[in-house]
Design a protein around this motif. Structure first.
Motif: not given
Length: 315
Positions: A235-242
């Motif tokens: 979830i953290t990685d997806v948020i960082l990607l966005l």
């Protein structure tokens, strides 16, 4: 008014960040964890001794309280918790270092599992027919291969070519991205503590009260805490990607960040399987991340060369 609120939030962020993720806090945490690891190792050995002499009786299905070699498992678990803290610590500093820490953690989980496997070994001529002995062989080979892949990743990480952009908008977007990473990292620290305490308490209940209905039934003791934490990392990685889209839309950077997410997902999936499939998924995750970083560096090097050529022509 809005400016004052933003300044207030920024000051609050910096205060929390310095409390939880400063270099001073990191050094203090390291000392505390090392002492906890040492004490836990001694306690584990004492419990094994008490059980051996029938002073106490505990129904512990994973055999961690039967062999002194398995006692190494406990301090290793606390060291792994510290490694997770370091992962969060490096989140704001470098994406590649943050991913490297993920790979180091999953490798240390396999090394820790080796200590548990050692206590269950059955030395016989039927080595490749015994499940525990076979798993030990898989883990032994996987740990050596992962160690080498992590070395290669470290080499690639130090070869990152950075294209320089001096525009005010670019600097501002990077600053916002770093602040976003600080908020995320600061929030992850209490989440880490809550999951660690919750997992430990439920595992303890499962040992001392195996019939307790509220106790979590863990299919594999190695998955405790880390299975849940890697869910949060995805979830953290997806948020960082966005968030990264606010300061860059360059194709190779988007692919790199997306590739690292896939790598994290592969590691998470590995917790749901056992045997050689578990090892294959972990190795594939690290190999995929290494390949992504290698190609990304090729892109950055080419772009840096093009910018240099352009500047030379202008001069």
């Amino acid at each position: 008014m809005t400016k004052k609120i933003n300044i207030g939030l920024y000051k609050l962020l910096e205060k929390l960040y310095q409390k939880l993720l400063s270099k001073k806090t990191k050094e203090k945490s390291e000392r505390v964890i090392l002492w906890i690891a040492l004490v836990s190792f001694i306690i584990h050995l004492l419990m094994i001794g008490l059980i051996h002499f029938n002073i106490i009786t505990i129904n512990e299905p994973s055999n961690l309280l039967k062999n002194p070699i398995a006692a190494i498992y406990t301090p290793f678990s606390f060291i792994l918790i510290y490694e997770v803290y370091l992962l969060i610590y490096y989140l704001t500093k470098s994406t590649s270092t943050y991913i490297l820490k993920q790979y180091e953690i999953i490798t240390l989980i396999i090394i820790r599992r080796l200590f548990k496997d050692l206590s269950d070994l059955s030395l016989s001529s039927n080595w490749f027919n015994i499940k525990n002995d076979l798993q030990f062989t898989y883990d032994l080979l996987a740990s050596v291969l992962l160690f080498y892949l992590i070395y290669l990743f470290h080499v690639q990480r130090t070869r990152v070519y950075r294209t320089i952009k001096n525009s005010k908008n670019h600097s501002s977007s990077i600053s916002r991205f770093i602040n976003a990473k600080k908020w995320i990292a600061t929030a992850l620290v209490p989440i880490l503590l809550i999951i660690a305490i919750y997992s430990f308490l439920n595992w303890s209940i499962g040992i001392f009260q195996p019939l307790e209905s509220n106790a979590i039934s863990f299919k594999n003791i190695n998955n405790i805490f880390f299975e849940q934490f890697f869910n949060i990392l995805i979830i953290t990685d997806v948020i960082l990607l966005l968030f990264s889209f606010f300061h860059t839309d360059e194709f190779h950077k988007v692919i790199r960040n997306s590739g690292f997410i896939i790598s994290t997902i592969l590691i998470r999936i590995s917790f749901s399987v056992s045997g050689i499939i578990n090892n294959i998924l972990i190795i594939s995750a690290v190999l995929f991340g290494l390949s992504i970083l290698f190609i990304y560096n090729k892109f950055e090097k080419k772009l840096a060369e093009e910018i240099q050529e352009s500047n030379e022509i202008e001069e």
